[in-house]
Design a protein around this motif. Structure first.
Motif, PDB file in Angstrom:
ATOM      1  N   ARG A 266      42.492  27.566   5.858  1.00 32.46           N
ATOM      2  CA  ARG A 266      43.052  28.893   6.126  1.00 32.46           C
ATOM      3  C   ARG A 266      44.580  28.852   6.152  1.00 32.46           C
ATOM      4  O   ARG A 266      45.237  29.774   5.659  1.00 32.46           O
ATOM      5  CB  ARG A 266      42.504  29.435   7.446  1.00 32.46           C
ATOM      6  CG  ARG A 266      41.066  29.928   7.358  1.00 32.46           C
ATOM      7  CD  ARG A 266      40.657  30.661   8.617  1.00 32.46           C
ATOM      8  NE  ARG A 266      40.551  29.734   9.753  1.00 32.46           N
ATOM      9  CZ  ARG A 266      39.435  29.090  10.081  1.00 32.46           C
ATOM     10  NH1 ARG A 266      38.338  29.240   9.347  1.00 32.46           N
ATOM     11  NH2 ARG A 266      39.409  28.280  11.129  1.00 32.46           N
ATOM     12  N   LEU A 267      45.134  27.791   6.712  1.00 36.84           N
ATOM     13  CA  LEU A 267      46.586  27.662   6.727  1.00 36.84           C
ATOM     14  C   LEU A 267      47.126  27.538   5.309  1.00 36.84           C
ATOM     15  O   LEU A 267      48.147  28.148   4.962  1.00 36.84           O
ATOM     16  CB  LEU A 267      46.997  26.455   7.567  1.00 36.84           C
ATOM     17  CG  LEU A 267      48.492  26.122   7.585  1.00 36.84           C
ATOM     18  CD1 LEU A 267      49.288  27.267   8.193  1.00 36.84           C
ATOM     19  CD2 LEU A 267      48.753  24.828   8.341  1.00 36.84           C
ATOM     20  N   ARG A 268      46.441  26.758   4.498  1.00 36.67           N
ATOM     21  CA  ARG A 268      46.870  26.607   3.106  1.00 36.67           C
ATOM     22  C   ARG A 268      46.892  27.947   2.393  1.00 36.67           C
ATOM     23  O   ARG A 268      47.857  28.273   1.673  1.00 36.67           O
ATOM     24  CB  ARG A 268      45.940  25.639   2.373  1.00 36.67           C
ATOM     25  CG  ARG A 268      46.244  25.490   0.890  1.00 36.67           C
ATOM     26  CD  ARG A 268      45.153  24.715   0.182  1.00 36.67           C
ATOM     27  NE  ARG A 268      45.406  24.606  -1.242  1.00 36.67           N
ATOM     28  CZ  ARG A 268      45.123  25.524  -2.131  1.00 36.67           C
ATOM     29  NH1 ARG A 268      44.550  26.676  -1.760  1.00 36.67           N
ATOM     30  NH2 ARG A 268      45.393  25.330  -3.421  1.00 36.67           N
ATOM     31  N   ASP A 269      45.860  28.748   2.576  1.00 34.23           N
ATOM     32  CA  ASP A 269      45.802  30.049   1.905  1.00 34.23           C
ATOM     33  C   ASP A 269      46.931  30.961   2.380  1.00 34.23           C
ATOM     34  O   ASP A 269      47.566  31.661   1.580  1.00 34.23           O
ATOM     35  CB  ASP A 269      44.452  30.711   2.156  1.00 34.23           C
ATOM     36  CG  ASP A 269      43.310  29.962   1.481  1.00 34.23           C
ATOM     37  OD1 ASP A 269      43.594  29.194   0.541  1.00 34.23           O
ATOM     38  OD2 ASP A 269      42.149  30.137   1.901  1.00 34.23           O
ATOM     39  N   ARG A 270      47.185  30.964   3.677  1.00 31.93           N
ATOM     40  CA  ARG A 270      48.262  31.807   4.209  1.00 31.93           C
ATOM     41  C   ARG A 270      49.622  31.397   3.652  1.00 31.93           C
ATOM     42  O   ARG A 270      50.424  32.247   3.251  1.00 31.93           O
ATOM     43  CB  ARG A 270      48.290  31.738   5.736  1.00 31.93           C
ATOM     44  CG  ARG A 270      47.232  32.567   6.437  1.00 31.93           C
ATOM     45  CD  ARG A 270      47.556  32.674   7.909  1.00 31.93           C
ATOM     46  NE  ARG A 270      47.516  31.377   8.567  1.00 31.93           N
ATOM     47  CZ  ARG A 270      48.119  31.106   9.711  1.00 31.93           C
ATOM     48  NH1 ARG A 270      48.847  32.027  10.306  1.00 31.93           N
ATOM     49  NH2 ARG A 270      48.017  29.904  10.258  1.00 31.93           N
ATOM     50  N   LEU A 271      49.870  30.105   3.617  1.00 29.59           N
ATOM     51  CA  LEU A 271      51.172  29.627   3.146  1.00 29.59           C
ATOM     52  C   LEU A 271      51.339  29.846   1.650  1.00 29.59           C
ATOM     53  O   LEU A 271      52.424  30.241   1.192  1.00 29.59           O
ATOM     54  CB  LEU A 271      51.324  28.149   3.488  1.00 29.59           C
ATOM     55  CG  LEU A 271      51.400  27.793   4.973  1.00 29.59           C
ATOM     56  CD1 LEU A 271      51.447  26.284   5.158  1.00 29.59           C
ATOM     57  CD2 LEU A 271      52.623  28.441   5.626  1.00 29.59           C
ATOM     58  N   ARG A 272      50.293  29.604   0.871  1.00 24.89           N
ATOM     59  CA  ARG A 272      50.405  29.772  -0.582  1.00 24.89           C
ATOM     60  C   ARG A 272      50.671  31.223  -0.967  1.00 24.89           C
ATOM     61  O   ARG A 272      51.370  31.495  -1.957  1.00 24.89           O
ATOM     62  CB  ARG A 272      49.126  29.267  -1.263  1.00 24.89           C
ATOM     63  CG  ARG A 272      48.921  27.754  -1.167  1.00 24.89           C
ATOM     64  CD  ARG A 272      49.977  26.995  -1.927  1.00 24.89           C
ATOM     65  NE  ARG A 272      49.850  25.561  -1.773  1.00 24.89           N
ATOM     66  CZ  ARG A 272      49.216  24.768  -2.643  1.00 24.89           C
ATOM     67  NH1 ARG A 272      48.656  25.286  -3.716  1.00 24.89           N
ATOM     68  NH2 ARG A 272      49.167  23.481  -2.424  1.00 24.89           N
ATOM     69  N   ARG A 273      50.100  32.145  -0.212  1.00 25.20           N
ATOM     70  CA  ARG A 273      50.335  33.558  -0.534  1.00 25.20           C
ATOM     71  C   ARG A 273      51.801  33.948  -0.361  1.00 25.20           C
ATOM     72  O   ARG A 273      52.282  34.880  -1.015  1.00 25.20           O
ATOM     73  CB  ARG A 273      49.446  34.455   0.335  1.00 25.20           C
ATOM     74  CG  ARG A 273      47.994  34.508  -0.094  1.00 25.20           C
ATOM     75  CD  ARG A 273      47.268  35.677   0.544  1.00 25.20           C
ATOM     76  NE  ARG A 273      47.224  35.538   1.987  1.00 25.20           N
ATOM     77  CZ  ARG A 273      46.220  34.985   2.660  1.00 25.20           C
ATOM     78  NH1 ARG A 273      45.182  34.492   1.996  1.00 25.20           N
ATOM     79  NH2 ARG A 273      46.238  34.914   3.983  1.00 25.20           N
ATOM     80  N   LEU A 274      52.512  33.269   0.497  1.00 23.19           N
ATOM     81  CA  LEU A 274      53.916  33.607   0.755  1.00 23.19           C
ATOM     82  C   LEU A 274      54.874  32.988  -0.257  1.00 23.19           C
ATOM     83  O   LEU A 274      56.052  33.333  -0.277  1.00 23.19           O
ATOM     84  CB  LEU A 274      54.293  33.166   2.175  1.00 23.19           C
ATOM     85  CG  LEU A 274      53.561  33.927   3.281  1.00 23.19           C
ATOM     86  CD1 LEU A 274      53.825  33.289   4.639  1.00 23.19           C
ATOM     87  CD2 LEU A 274      53.986  35.381   3.302  1.00 23.19           C
ATOM     88  N   GLN A 275      54.401  32.059  -1.067  1.00 15.36           N
ATOM     89  CA  GLN A 275      55.154  31.523  -2.203  1.00 15.36           C
ATOM     90  C   GLN A 275      56.532  30.988  -1.786  1.00 15.36           C
ATOM     91  O   GLN A 275      57.570  31.437  -2.271  1.00 15.36           O
ATOM     92  CB  GLN A 275      55.304  32.591  -3.299  1.00 15.36           C
ATOM     93  CG  GLN A 275      53.979  33.055  -3.865  1.00 15.36           C
ATOM     94  CD  GLN A 275      54.143  34.101  -4.957  1.00 15.36           C
ATOM     95  OE1 GLN A 275      55.218  34.666  -5.140  1.00 15.36           O
ATOM     96  NE2 GLN A 275      53.072  34.369  -5.680  1.00 15.36           N
ATOM     97  N   PHE A 276      56.540  30.022  -0.907  1.00 17.56           N
ATOM     98  CA  PHE A 276      57.799  29.420  -0.479  1.00 17.56           C
ATOM     99  C   PHE A 276      58.331  28.491  -1.572  1.00 17.56           C
ATOM    100  O   PHE A 276      57.580  27.777  -2.235  1.00 17.56           O
ATOM    101  CB  PHE A 276      57.604  28.636   0.819  1.00 17.56           C
ATOM    102  CG  PHE A 276      57.405  29.512   2.023  1.00 17.56           C
ATOM    103  CD1 PHE A 276      58.462  30.218   2.565  1.00 17.56           C
ATOM    104  CD2 PHE A 276      56.154  29.633   2.596  1.00 17.56           C
ATOM    105  CE1 PHE A 276      58.286  31.030   3.671  1.00 17.56           C
ATOM    106  CE2 PHE A 276      55.957  30.446   3.703  1.00 17.56           C
ATOM    107  CZ  PHE A 276      57.024  31.146   4.245  1.00 17.56           C
ATOM    108  N   ASP A 277      59.653  28.515  -1.754  1.00 21.79           N
ATOM    109  CA  ASP A 277      60.310  27.640  -2.712  1.00 21.79           C
ATOM    110  C   ASP A 277      60.696  26.307  -2.089  1.00 21.79           C
ATOM    111  O   ASP A 277      60.669  25.266  -2.751  1.00 21.79           O
ATOM    112  CB  ASP A 277      61.579  28.303  -3.271  1.00 21.79           C
ATOM    113  CG  ASP A 277      61.294  29.660  -3.872  1.00 21.79           C
ATOM    114  OD1 ASP A 277      60.479  29.717  -4.809  1.00 21.79           O
ATOM    115  OD2 ASP A 277      61.867  30.665  -3.400  1.00 21.79           O
TER     116      ASP A 277
END
Length: 367
Positions: free
Chosen positions: A155-166
Motif C-alpha cells: 500500500r505504501l508503494r502504491d501511494r508513493l508511486r502515484r505521487l511521482q517523486f523525482d
C-alpha cells in the motif's frame, strides 16, 4: 531495353549505387560511363525483397531514436535545475528528536527551491508535529513496524508511486528508510555514505554523501549538496497551532502558573540517559525557592508520571506535574517557558527548536 515490374530498366537497377540515376547537370552523357553489370532476373527479385525488408526497420529505428530523444528532452525540462517542477520526498520516519533535527532540511529545500513540491514520510505518531509545516506540501504517514507487514508495504508503494517523486532524500540512513525511498520510484535517491549510512541503506540509495558534520542538523543539510544547496540557514519553523496554544494556556491557568516558568523533563528513552530523580528534585526546589520560578514537570509515560509526582512532592506549591500532552500542545507549552532542563530526549530538541534556553544532560551519547 526490357522494363521490369517496378518501372525501372534492368540495366539501371544493376548499376553501382553511386552511378544509378546520376546525370551531369547539363544533361550530357557521362564522360566516364560506368561499367554495366549483368544481373539475372532472380538476383533482381532477391534484391527488391531485401530492400523491402530492410527499409521499414531503418525507418522504425529512426522513429524510435526520435521518440527517445523527445522523451529525454521532456524529462530534462520537467526536472529542471531550478526545481520549478521538482518533486522531492523526505524520508525521516522517527524518532521525535530526529524528526525535529530534519526540519531545517525541509526549510532549506523550500527556501532554495521554492517552486518544488516537497513531501515527507514519517511515522504516524510524530505526524502531528509536521502538520501545517510551511515547507511540507504532502504529509505521508506509516505505522510503526510497517516493514513487517507485506500488505502495508504494498500500500505504501502504491501511494508513493502515484505521487511521482523525482528525488527521495533518506535522512535516516537505515534499511526501512532507504527501502521507503526505493519504493517511491524516485530515480535519484540521496542518502548517507559511511558511517551514517547503515544496514542496507548504502545499497538501496544511489547517490551517497559522505558527511563531515558531527551534529545531526548540519549533517542532514549536507545531504542537499547533490541538489546544489550548500550552507543554508538553519531554521526549524515549528508550526503554531491555535487550538493547541489555547489548550496550553488553559492548562497553565488551571495549574496557577504564570508566564515565567521552568519546564523539566526527567525522562528519556534509554535508562542510561536518565539523571536520578532526586537530583532533578533538588534543582527544581532551588529554582523555585531561589529564583521564585514555578516548575512544570513533563511526562510521556506512566513511569515518567510517577517520577513527575516524586518531583512535585518536594515542593507542591511551586512544582506541578503536567498531564500527558499532544505534540502540538507540548510545543505550545514550551514556547512560554523561560528555561528547559532535561535529558537527551525529544522534548529537549523541541524546546531548542522553538527558541527556549536549554540545559541538556547527555550521558552515553554525544551532544
Amino acid at each position: 531495353m526490357q522494363i521490369n515490374r517496378s518501372g525501372t530498366s534492368d540495366k539501371l537497377a544493376c548499376l553501382p549505387r553511386q552511378c544509378a540515376g546520376a546525370m551531369p547537370p547539363d544533361g550530357s552523357p557521362h564522360r566516364r560511363p560506368a561499367q554495366m553489370l549483368s544481373c539475372r532476373p532472380e538476383t533482381l527479385q532477391l534484391r527488391k525483397i531485401a530492400i523491402a525488408a530492410i527499409c521499414p526497420w531503418r525507418y522504425c529505428n529512426l522513429a524510435i531514436g526520435a521518440a527517445v530523444g523527445l522523451c529525454y528532452g521532456l524529462m530534462r525540462k520537467a526536472v529542471d535545475p531550478g526545481g520549478s517542477k521538482l518533486r522531492i520526498l523526505i524520508v525521516r520516519l522517527s524518532a521525535l528528536g530526529d524528526v525535529i533535527h530534519t526540519m531545517p532540511l525541509a526549510c532549506a529545500l523550500r527556501d532554495c527551491l521554492p517552486q518544488a513540491t516537497i513531501g515527507w514520510l514519517v511515522e504516524d505518531r510524530f505526524a502531528d508535529l509536521l502538520e501545517g509545516h510551511r515547507a511540507v506540501d504532502i504529509l505521508l504517514t506509516v505505522q510503526r513496524r510497517w516493514l513487517c507487514r507485506p500488505g502495508e508495504v504494498l500500500r505504501l508503494r502504491d501511494r508513493l508511486r502515484r505521487l511521482q517523486f523525482d528525488v527521495a532524500i533518506d535522512a535516516q540512513g537505515l534499511t526501512k528508510s532507504a527501502l521507503a525511498a526505493w519504493l517511491s520510484g524516485a530515480k535519484r535517491r540521496i542518502g548517507y555514505g559511511r558511517p551514517w549510512g547503515r544496514e542496507l541503506s548504502r545499497w538501496l540509495n544511489n547517490e551517497l554523501v559522505d558527511t563531515r558534520s558531527v551534529h545531526a542538523v548540519p549533517r542532514h543539510l549536507e545531504l542537499l549538496a547533490p541538489l546544489g544547496v550548500t550552507a543554508p540557514a538553519v531554521e526549524f519553523s515549528v508550526p503554531i497551532d491555535s487550538k493547541a496554544q489555547q489548550a496550553a494556556d488553559t492548562l497553565l491557568g488551571e495549574l496557577g502558573i504564570a508566564n515565567r516558568y521552568v519546564v523539566i523533563h526527567p525522562g528519556a528513552s534509554w535508562p542510561s540517559k536518565r539523571w536520578p530523580a532526586d537530583r532533578y528534585a533538588a534543582v527544581a526546589v532551588h529554582l523555585a525557592r531561589r529564583w521564585k520560578l514555578p516548575v512544570l514537570v513533563l511526562s510521556g509515560s506512566r513511569q515518567e508520571q510517577q517520577t513527575a509526582a516524586q518531583l512535585a512532592a518536594a515542593l507542591p506549591e511551586m512544582i506541578q506535574p503536567a498531564p500527558l500532552l499532544t505534540l502540538k500542545q507540548l510545543a505550545a507549552v514550551l514556547r512560554g517557558a523561560r528555561l528547559y532542563l532535561g535529558s537527551d530526549s525529544g522534548p529537549l530538541h523541541l524546546a531548542a527548536a522553538v527558541g527556549v534556553p536549554c540545559v541538556g544532560l547527555y550521558g552515553p551519547w554525544p551532544a
